[in-house]
Motif scaffolding. Structure first.
Motif, mmCIF file in Angstrom:
data_model
loop_
_atom_site.group_PDB
_atom_site.id
_atom_site.type_symbol
_atom_site.label_atom_id
_atom_site.label_comp_id
_atom_site.label_asym_id
_atom_site.label_seq_id
_atom_site.Cartn_x
_atom_site.Cartn_y
_atom_site.Cartn_z
ATOM 1 N N UNK A 40 0.815 -1.222 0.000
ATOM 2 C CA UNK A 40 0.000 0.000 0.000
ATOM 3 C C UNK A 40 0.843 1.264 0.000
ATOM 4 N N UNK A 41 2.170 1.105 -0.130
ATOM 5 C CA UNK A 41 3.104 2.228 -0.187
ATOM 6 C C UNK A 41 3.208 3.014 1.132
ATOM 7 N N UNK A 42 2.688 2.412 2.231
ATOM 8 C CA UNK A 42 2.885 3.050 3.532
ATOM 9 C C UNK A 42 4.354 3.015 3.947
ATOM 10 N N UNK A 43 5.114 2.153 3.286
ATOM 11 C CA UNK A 43 6.535 2.022 3.604
ATOM 12 C C UNK A 43 7.301 3.294 3.276
ATOM 13 N N UNK A 44 6.693 4.175 2.504
ATOM 14 C CA UNK A 44 7.368 5.430 2.150
ATOM 15 C C UNK A 44 7.148 6.521 3.193
ATOM 16 N N UNK A 45 6.275 6.260 4.161
ATOM 17 C CA UNK A 45 5.998 7.249 5.192
ATOM 18 C C UNK A 45 6.925 7.019 6.387
ATOM 19 N N UNK A 46 7.691 8.018 6.738
ATOM 20 C CA UNK A 46 8.711 7.901 7.791
ATOM 21 C C UNK A 46 8.116 7.472 9.124
ATOM 22 N N UNK A 66 16.604 -4.180 12.144
ATOM 23 C CA UNK A 66 17.800 -3.652 11.499
ATOM 24 C C UNK A 66 17.715 -3.798 9.982
ATOM 25 N N UNK A 67 17.155 -4.922 9.527
ATOM 26 C CA UNK A 67 17.028 -5.131 8.074
ATOM 27 C C UNK A 67 16.098 -4.084 7.460
ATOM 28 N N UNK A 68 15.067 -3.670 8.211
ATOM 29 C CA UNK A 68 14.167 -2.620 7.727
ATOM 30 C C UNK A 68 14.911 -1.290 7.635
ATOM 31 N N UNK A 69 15.693 -0.983 8.688
ATOM 32 C CA UNK A 69 16.448 0.271 8.713
ATOM 33 C C UNK A 69 17.432 0.359 7.552
ATOM 34 N N UNK A 70 18.115 -0.738 7.277
ATOM 35 C CA UNK A 70 19.146 -0.728 6.229
ATOM 36 C C UNK A 70 18.554 -0.568 4.831
ATOM 37 N N UNK A 71 17.242 -0.764 4.675
ATOM 38 C CA UNK A 71 16.595 -0.589 3.374
ATOM 39 C C UNK A 71 16.117 0.847 3.155
ATOM 40 N N UNK A 72 16.230 1.679 4.185
ATOM 41 C CA UNK A 72 15.833 3.083 4.038
ATOM 42 C C UNK A 72 16.979 3.832 3.361
ATOM 43 N N UNK A 73 16.691 4.503 2.281
ATOM 44 C CA UNK A 73 17.753 5.147 1.489
ATOM 45 C C UNK A 73 18.393 6.322 2.223
#
Length: 653
Positions: A40-46, A66-73
């Motif tokens: 749903x593209x909520x992953x783009x909301x900080x 940590x794996x989620x954090x490392x995917x944030x550009x």
């Protein structure tokens, strides 16, 4: 199960609905939500991502977070890092928090956002021995407003103490511009953690005010240093006491061999309406185990059941097993062990194996060990210590040596000094003195006083004066205040009739201020402990009735063939005097008193502080037969169950 469609009511810009993400408790649920956020593209909301990372960190799924954090550009806000740094600082991988902190500083646009993470990263530096990184953060703190934040400076003090840098911790404390009660307590508890009791005492006495934390910490610190009187002084001056206070003072007395006082304090705590926690229960069960009187232990067990305190939690089950075992109730110990079949930990198995060991039930101990091997739990060094002790008490030399090898080869457990002590004792008891000496020679560590005393005992048995003298000198060097080292050497000389050498050893003891520990036997009657020394009762008004029944007992036993073993009296006396001396040994006095004060058929429980001698052992076997009484004696090493003229140890002790 919480579905993704239900949980993902996360807050997004313009949406005021309360998030249900906080309700997630498992990684499976979090993965569902994460998947839905991506779709749903909520992953783009900080804010949504930070909430996801926070939930993962809170539930212990740090690697996933940590794996989620490392995917944030471009993670330019501290809200992504803060929960992970805190989580890793409290985990088994604290240095990961230090690395994340460095990464956060590199990514942030506004370095003021690091403030909330500084205490966590300082904790991580302390726990991971990261001195260099901790010092860099310290230098940064000195140059910023953080130096005026007591929460940060208190974390600094704790970090330096954790790293063993006592002077740096004190320097921060002395220089900090804002010092509060937590600052004082941080320094005191840190000092106590590294064993600096005098420095802790200095700070405690200088404190402008004290609270429960500081007082409880000092009671615990004094107790662990053997200063129970100072601990008690603080306890008595405290106007407000909490559960931790009571638990700590009870533990203080138990740690310092004052079990009766610990038990009395536990009763006082209950009378004040304070419900004990697991540590308090474990401490009082330990006190009862030391005393060896099961009536008090059964009362505690009933209290646990009545008040619905889970006996399986926090090692209470192990403490119950240990208590029943050391109080001579091995059947009750086994019943407790079996009743926690679905929740057993390694400590429960170890307590039961050790219990079988001290009762001489070697085959039961081995059978239980084999059963443990079939479970998912692996035996540890304490398991093998109990198993080797069992083989030692049972005289199973070959089995003991085999398990000693299994421990090292199969389970890769390096033997400690206690394991070597068991093997040395097993060999010397089996008459293999030379092999025992070879073990000592090949040990990777220096033998301790117990090992040398075992060799000294073997030398006495085999009249090996040369090895006995060497062992005695080594033992006295290691423990110059241990009276048993001198007594064993004196007994060796006495057995050989070398009375001048006996006198020389006694003179040396007197010169060094070493006092022989007298043999003492205790029994529990009608809620009261009665103690006996050789020839007298400590707390009984009159010894006359006891001495009278003693004469009667000796007369009856002699009619059954009892002959006093005069070789057990290693004093320069006439035979008649030796016989009188033997008749008044403390355990014989205790049996006589118990026969006077209990009905027929009730077992007699005795706790003795030293090893039972051969004459008393023969005496008890005959008493159990002639008076038709079961006699249970716990001596310094093990239990002896006398019944119908036989002893459970089979004369091997």
């Amino acid at each position: 199960m919480i579905s993704a469609s239900t949980c993902v009511s996360v807050s997004v810009p313009g949406n005021s609905r309360v998030t249900l993400l906080e309700k997630c408790r498992t990684l499976h649920q979090v993965r569902q939500i994460h998947s839905h956020m991506i779709k749903t593209n909520l992953i783009s909301h900080a804010l949504s991502v930070s909430k996801l990372i926070s939930v993962c960190s809170r539930t212990g799924e740090l690697d996933y977070a940590l794996s989620i954090l490392l995917r944030i550009q471009n993670p330019t806000s501290s809200i992504f890092f803060r929960p992970l740094i805190k989580g890793f600082s409290e985990s088994s991988s604290p240095f990961q928090a230090v690395m994340l902190y460095a990464h956060m500083i590199f990514c942030l646009e506004d370095l003021r956002e690091i403030d909330f993470s500084v205490p966590s990263v300082l904790r991580a530096c302390g726990r991971s021995s990261a001195f260099r990184e901790g010092n860099q953060i310290f230098c940064h703190i000195l140059k910023t407003h953080l130096w005026f934040d007591p929460f940060v400076t208190n974390s600094l003090i704790r970090m330096w103490l954790e790293l063993g840098e006592i002077e740096l911790a004190r320097s921060v404390f002395d220089r900090t511009p804002v010092r509060d009660l937590i600052s004082w307590n941080s320094l005191i508890t840190g000092y106590l953690r590294v064993g600096e009791i005098e420095l802790a005492r200095e700070m405690f006495e200088r404190m402008p005010e004290r609270d429960l934390v500081s007082c409880n910490a000092m009671i615990d610190g004094y107790a662990k240093q053997g200063m129970y009187k100072l601990a008690e002084d603080i306890f008595l001056t405290m106007k407000v006491k909490d559960l931790v206070t009571w638990t700590t003072i009870i533990s203080a007395h138990v740690l310092n061999q004052r079990p009766m006082k610990g038990l009395a304090l536990f009763r006082e705590m209950l009378s004040k309406g304070i419900r004990p926690d697991a540590p308090a229960i474990i401490s009082v069960l330990s006190a009862i185990a030391d005393l060896g009187f099961v009536e008090e232990g059964k009362w505690i067990h009933t209290y646990l059941s009545t008040n619905k305190i889970d006996r399986c939690s926090s090692f209470i089950g192990s403490a119950l097993i240990n208590m029943y075992s050391k109080c001579g109730q091995i059947e009750n110990a086994y019943h407790v062990f079996r009743s926690i079949s679905h929740q057993r930990n390694t400590g429960d198995w170890n307590s039961m194996i050790s219990g079988f060991s001290i009762h001489g039930l070697v085959h039961e101990a081995i059978k239980l060990f084999l059963e443990m091997e079939r479970t998912e739990l692996k035996p540890d060094d304490i398991t093998f210590l109990g198993l080797l002790s069992a083989c030692n008490h049972g005289g199973l030399m070959n089995e003991g040596l085999s398990y000693f090898e299994t421990m090292q080869v199969k389970y890769k457990i390096l033997p400690k000094i206690q394991h070597y002590g068991c093997i040395v004792d097993l060999l010397r008891r089996s008459g293999h003195l030379e092999e025992a000496l070879e073990i000592i020679h090949d040990m990777p560590m220096e033998p301790d006083v117990l090992i040398w005393k075992a060799i000294l005992s073997a030398s006495m048995k085999h009249n090996n004066i040369k090895i006995g003298q060497i062992a005695a000198l080594r033992a006295m060097d290691l423990a110059p205040d241990d009276s048993s080292c001198y007594v064993l050497l004196s007994n060796l000389y006495a057995k050989l009739g070398w009375w001048d050498d006996v006198a020389r050893v006694r003179t040396l003891m007197k010169k060094r201020g070493v006092r022989k520990i007298p043999g003492c036997s205790s029994i529990f009657v009608d809620g009261k402990v009665h103690e006996f020394l050789i020839g007298k009762a400590i707390d009984v008004e009159s010894n006359q009735n006891i001495l009278s029944i003693m004469e009667e007992m000796v007369s009856k036993l002699k009619m059954e063939g009892y002959e006093p073993d005069l070789n057990q009296v290693l004093l320069d006396l006439e035979d008649d005097e030796k016989g009188n001396h033997l008749a008044l040994h403390s355990e014989k006095m205790a049996v006589a008193f118990r026969l006077l004060n209990t009905s027929h058929g009730i077992p007699i429980h005795i706790v003795k502080n030293l090893r039972i001698c051969c004459d008393c052992h023969s005496f008890m076997k005959l008493v159990s037969k002639i008076y038709d009484r079961r006699i249970i004696i716990r001596d310094q090493n093990r239990f002896h169950h006398f019944e119908n003229g036989y002893c459970s140890c089979k004369d091997h002790w």
